[in-house]
Design a protein around this motif. Sequence first.
Motif: not given
Length: 220
Positions: A67, A86, A92-93, A109, A114, A143
């Motif tokens: 993260v 990213k 991942r986060r 995104e 995220d 999301r």
Amino acid sequence: MKVAIAGAGAVGRSIARELIRSSHDVMLIERKLDHIEPESVPEAKWVHADACELSRLEDASMESYEVVIAATGDDKANLVLSLLAKTEFGVRRVVARVNDPRNEWLFDESWGVDVAVSTPRMLASLVEEAVSVGDLVKLMTLRQGQANLVEITLPDNTPLAGKAVKKLELPRDCALVTILRGGRVIVPQMDDPIEGGDELLFVAAVDAEDQLRVALRLEN
């Protein structure tokens, strides 16, 4: 979990302390030398670096972190770090702080974000939540803007009073997460009754919110 935080100001240090209390492995990255205060969060790994420089992130082994939290006071820096985390390191986060609400539309995104956290928006939502009865209040975006955590405080005379949770005709892509009733936090079961004054928390797709209002008898 390994978490890298860019920005070791008051916000970054506070986040680090909370994560360390939960037994996470935290690295703080700070560009300004006078903000490097290892004694303030001694359990964290401290790195003096510009989080927007690819080579410095490589030196910090950013690819090993699950993260990344971009918590600087500069929206441009937070966006650049999010994109690098990213695309270059496959983090991942990525969670990014939004300092100026006018820039919130950028934090999606396409920039590797995220979750975008806008303090002004969150404070405004909390104020609305405290005073609003009978309407949906957006508490958080999830999301990349596809869904929201929304809350409603039902009026005392709600026509839903006495109706079981299973009788709520909720739209697709909408879920009742919890019921707050007085000092209780209720995980809703199918036969639990709804009462006037209940605070209901839902996760709902953006395009389902109007249908949710209808289901909750908020619109005719």
